[in-house]
Design a protein around this motif. Structure first.
Motif, PDB file in Angstrom:
ATOM      1  N   THR A  23     -21.741 -19.713  -2.509  1.00  0.00           N
ATOM      2  CA  THR A  23     -22.334 -18.962  -1.405  1.00  0.00           C
ATOM      3  C   THR A  23     -21.439 -17.761  -1.115  1.00  0.00           C
ATOM      4  OG1 THR A  23     -21.117 -20.131   0.326  1.00  0.00           O
ATOM      5  CG2 THR A  23     -23.213 -21.117  -0.392  1.00  0.00           C
ATOM      6  N   PHE A  24     -21.910 -16.880  -0.244  1.00  0.00           N
ATOM      7  CA  PHE A  24     -21.120 -15.709   0.124  1.00  0.00           C
ATOM      8  C   PHE A  24     -19.758 -16.106   0.683  1.00  0.00           C
ATOM      9  CE2 PHE A  24     -25.532 -14.047   0.604  1.00  0.00           C
ATOM     10  CZ  PHE A  24     -25.488 -13.127  -0.430  1.00  0.00           C
ATOM     11  N   THR A  25     -19.695 -17.230   1.392  1.00  0.00           N
ATOM     12  CA  THR A  25     -18.421 -17.654   1.990  1.00  0.00           C
ATOM     13  C   THR A  25     -17.411 -18.144   0.965  1.00  0.00           C
ATOM     14  OG1 THR A  25     -19.263 -19.873   2.463  1.00  0.00           O
ATOM     15  CG2 THR A  25     -19.484 -18.224   4.219  1.00  0.00           C
ATOM     16  N   ASP A  26     -17.843 -18.325  -0.286  1.00  0.00           N
ATOM     17  CA  ASP A  26     -16.903 -18.715  -1.349  1.00  0.00           C
ATOM     18  C   ASP A  26     -16.132 -17.512  -1.892  1.00  0.00           C
ATOM     19  OD1 ASP A  26     -17.518 -21.463  -1.303  1.00  0.00           O
ATOM     20  OD2 ASP A  26     -19.271 -21.137  -2.586  1.00  0.00           O
ATOM     21  N   THR A  27     -16.509 -16.305  -1.488  1.00  0.00           N
ATOM     22  CA  THR A  27     -15.779 -15.115  -1.915  1.00  0.00           C
ATOM     23  C   THR A  27     -14.336 -15.217  -1.455  1.00  0.00           C
ATOM     24  OG1 THR A  27     -17.731 -13.698  -1.905  1.00  0.00           O
ATOM     25  CG2 THR A  27     -15.603 -12.601  -1.629  1.00  0.00           C
ATOM     26  N   GLY A  28     -13.407 -14.994  -2.377  1.00  0.00           N
ATOM     27  CA  GLY A  28     -11.997 -15.053  -2.015  1.00  0.00           C
ATOM     28  C   GLY A  28     -11.109 -15.181  -3.238  1.00  0.00           C
ATOM     29  N   THR A  29      -9.834 -15.372  -2.976  1.00  0.00           N
ATOM     30  CA  THR A  29      -8.834 -15.524  -4.026  1.00  0.00           C
ATOM     31  C   THR A  29      -8.462 -16.995  -4.147  1.00  0.00           C
ATOM     32  OG1 THR A  29      -7.981 -13.312  -3.650  1.00  0.00           O
ATOM     33  CG2 THR A  29      -6.517 -14.857  -4.766  1.00  0.00           C
ATOM     34  N   TYR A  30      -8.558 -17.522  -5.360  1.00  0.00           N
ATOM     35  CA  TYR A  30      -8.263 -18.918  -5.658  1.00  0.00           C
ATOM     36  C   TYR A  30      -7.004 -18.981  -6.517  1.00  0.00           C
ATOM     37  CZ  TYR A  30     -12.970 -19.829  -3.966  1.00  0.00           C
ATOM     38  OH  TYR A  30     -14.088 -19.907  -3.175  1.00  0.00           O
ATOM     39  N   GLU A  31      -6.166 -19.956  -6.231  1.00  0.00           N
ATOM     40  CA  GLU A  31      -4.927 -20.125  -6.993  1.00  0.00           C
ATOM     41  C   GLU A  31      -4.881 -21.512  -7.612  1.00  0.00           C
ATOM     42  OE1 GLU A  31      -2.097 -17.178  -4.334  1.00  0.00           O
ATOM     43  OE2 GLU A  31      -1.902 -19.346  -4.062  1.00  0.00           O
ATOM     44  N   CYS A  32      -4.505 -21.553  -8.885  1.00  0.00           N
ATOM     45  CA  CYS A  32      -4.333 -22.804  -9.617  1.00  0.00           C
ATOM     46  C   CYS A  32      -2.841 -23.074  -9.714  1.00  0.00           C
ATOM     47  CB  CYS A  32      -4.946 -22.663 -11.011  1.00  0.00           C
ATOM     48  SG  CYS A  32      -4.626 -24.052 -12.110  1.00  0.00           S
ATOM     49  N   ARG A  33      -2.427 -24.218  -9.202  1.00  0.00           N
ATOM     50  CA  ARG A  33      -1.012 -24.600  -9.214  1.00  0.00           C
ATOM     51  C   ARG A  33      -0.881 -25.978  -9.856  1.00  0.00           C
ATOM     52  NH1 ARG A  33       2.095 -21.413  -5.843  1.00  0.00           N
ATOM     53  NH2 ARG A  33       0.876 -19.925  -4.624  1.00  0.00           N
ATOM     54  N   VAL A  34       0.158 -26.119 -10.681  1.00  0.00           N
ATOM     55  CA  VAL A  34       0.350 -27.355 -11.428  1.00  0.00           C
ATOM     56  C   VAL A  34       1.812 -27.747 -11.383  1.00  0.00           C
ATOM     57  CG1 VAL A  34       0.219 -28.419 -13.718  1.00  0.00           C
ATOM     58  CG2 VAL A  34      -1.558 -26.837 -12.979  1.00  0.00           C
ATOM     59  N   THR A  35       2.038 -29.049 -11.281  1.00  0.00           N
ATOM     60  CA  THR A  35       3.391 -29.585 -11.404  1.00  0.00           C
ATOM     61  C   THR A  35       3.319 -30.919 -12.137  1.00  0.00           C
ATOM     62  OG1 THR A  35       5.416 -30.139 -10.220  1.00  0.00           O
ATOM     63  CG2 THR A  35       3.370 -30.789  -9.179  1.00  0.00           C
ATOM     64  N   GLN A  36       4.411 -31.301 -12.716  1.00  0.00           N
ATOM     65  CA  GLN A  36       4.485 -32.593 -13.406  1.00  0.00           C
ATOM     66  C   GLN A  36       5.070 -33.671 -12.499  1.00  0.00           C
ATOM     67  OE1 GLN A  36       2.456 -31.278 -16.155  1.00  0.00           O
ATOM     68  NE2 GLN A  36       3.333 -33.198 -16.764  1.00  0.00           N
ATOM     69  N   SER A  37       5.530 -33.298 -11.326  1.00  0.00           N
ATOM     70  CA  SER A  37       6.139 -34.284 -10.429  1.00  0.00           C
ATOM     71  C   SER A  37       5.120 -34.806  -9.442  1.00  0.00           C
ATOM     72  CB  SER A  37       7.320 -33.652  -9.688  1.00  0.00           C
ATOM     73  OG  SER A  37       6.854 -32.596  -8.893  1.00  0.00           O
ATOM     74  N   GLN A  38       5.476 -35.869  -8.757  1.00  0.00           N
ATOM     75  CA  GLN A  38       4.593 -36.462  -7.763  1.00  0.00           C
ATOM     76  C   GLN A  38       4.692 -35.713  -6.441  1.00  0.00           C
ATOM     77  OE1 GLN A  38       2.430 -38.537  -8.478  1.00  0.00           O
ATOM     78  NE2 GLN A  38       3.124 -39.669 -10.242  1.00  0.00           N
ATOM     79  N   ILE A  39       3.561 -35.556  -5.781  1.00  0.00           N
ATOM     80  CA  ILE A  39       3.523 -34.995  -4.434  1.00  0.00           C
ATOM     81  C   ILE A  39       3.000 -36.091  -3.522  1.00  0.00           C
ATOM     82  CG2 ILE A  39       2.358 -33.337  -2.943  1.00  0.00           C
ATOM     83  CD1 ILE A  39       2.412 -31.369  -5.186  1.00  0.00           C
ATOM     84  N   LYS A  40       3.624 -36.270  -2.387  1.00  0.00           N
ATOM     85  CA  LYS A  40       3.182 -37.311  -1.465  1.00  0.00           C
ATOM     86  C   LYS A  40       1.743 -37.067  -1.040  1.00  0.00           C
ATOM     87  CE  LYS A  40       7.740 -38.332  -0.035  1.00  0.00           C
ATOM     88  NZ  LYS A  40       8.775 -38.387   0.896  1.00  0.00           N
ATOM     89  N   ARG A  41       0.986 -38.148  -0.922  1.00  0.00           N
ATOM     90  CA  ARG A  41      -0.456 -38.066  -0.715  1.00  0.00           C
ATOM     91  C   ARG A  41      -0.887 -37.266   0.513  1.00  0.00           C
ATOM     92  NH1 ARG A  41      -3.609 -40.149  -3.871  1.00  0.00           N
ATOM     93  NH2 ARG A  41      -5.463 -41.010  -3.011  1.00  0.00           N
ATOM     94  N   LYS A  42      -0.330 -37.507   1.641  1.00  0.00           N
ATOM     95  CA  LYS A  42      -0.840 -36.887   2.858  1.00  0.00           C
ATOM     96  C   LYS A  42       0.003 -35.715   3.334  1.00  0.00           C
ATOM     97  CE  LYS A  42      -4.252 -39.644   3.267  1.00  0.00           C
ATOM     98  NZ  LYS A  42      -5.572 -39.230   2.992  1.00  0.00           N
ATOM     99  N   LYS A  43       1.138 -35.510   2.744  1.00  0.00           N
ATOM    100  CA  LYS A  43       2.038 -34.468   3.190  1.00  0.00           C
ATOM    101  C   LYS A  43       1.974 -33.270   2.260  1.00  0.00           C
ATOM    102  CE  LYS A  43       6.421 -34.856   5.456  1.00  0.00           C
ATOM    103  NZ  LYS A  43       7.687 -35.475   5.490  1.00  0.00           N
TER     104      LYS A  43
END
Length: 146
Positions: A103-123
């Motif tokens: 939709t029109f509201t999806d217009t924007g800049t998207y970033e793809c970020r990747v890591t091999q380490s674990q990130i805490k679920r809720k933080k």
């Protein structure tokens, strides 16, 4: 234009082409289309954490993949059930996602970020490496009057 200015114009143009071809993509779509946001990460999917963000949306994500599965609880509500991995096997490091029914509201800049380490679920942890940036523009097609 003298030759020294011409040389600088060529260098600046080459740099803009290089930056545009390595990590930045521009996509234009019409409302209702499905769009693939491209990203290629390291081939190893072990302990992979994939974060697709749109910086203007605050703490929620466009798409999160961790613990070998998508994590819809961390998604911004407007993206729930509309984003999925293009290739669920992530062959050759393909961590592109498909955004459905834009939709029109999806217009924007998207970033793809990747890591091999674990990130805490809720933080929200420090940001993983930025792999690619996609500039999406959703606009209506041109009208042709006969």
């Amino acid at each position: 234009m003298d030759s020294s200015k011409f040389g600088w114009v060529i260098i600046i143009w080459m740099l803009s082409v290089y930056v545009g071809c390595h990590g930045e993509t521009n996509i234009t779509a019409e409302p209702g289309q499905n769009v693939t946001l491209p990203c290629r990460a390291p081939n190893s999917s072990e302990n992979l954490v994939l974060l697709w963000t749109r910086p203007d949306l605050g703490p929620d994500y466009v798409f999160v993949y961790r613990d070998n599965q998508p994590d819809p609880d961390s998604q911004h509500p407007s993206f729930r059930e509309r984003v999925e991995l293009k290739d669920s096997q992530m062959k050759d490091g393909d961590v592109s996602v498909t955004l459905k029914d834009v939709t029109f509201t999806d217009t924007g800049t998207y970033e793809c970020r990747v890591t091999q380490s674990q990130i805490k679920r809720k933080k929200r942890a420090p940001e993983p490496d930025l792999i690619s940036t996609v500039h999406l523009r959703v606009s209506a097609g041109e009208c042709v009057f006969v």
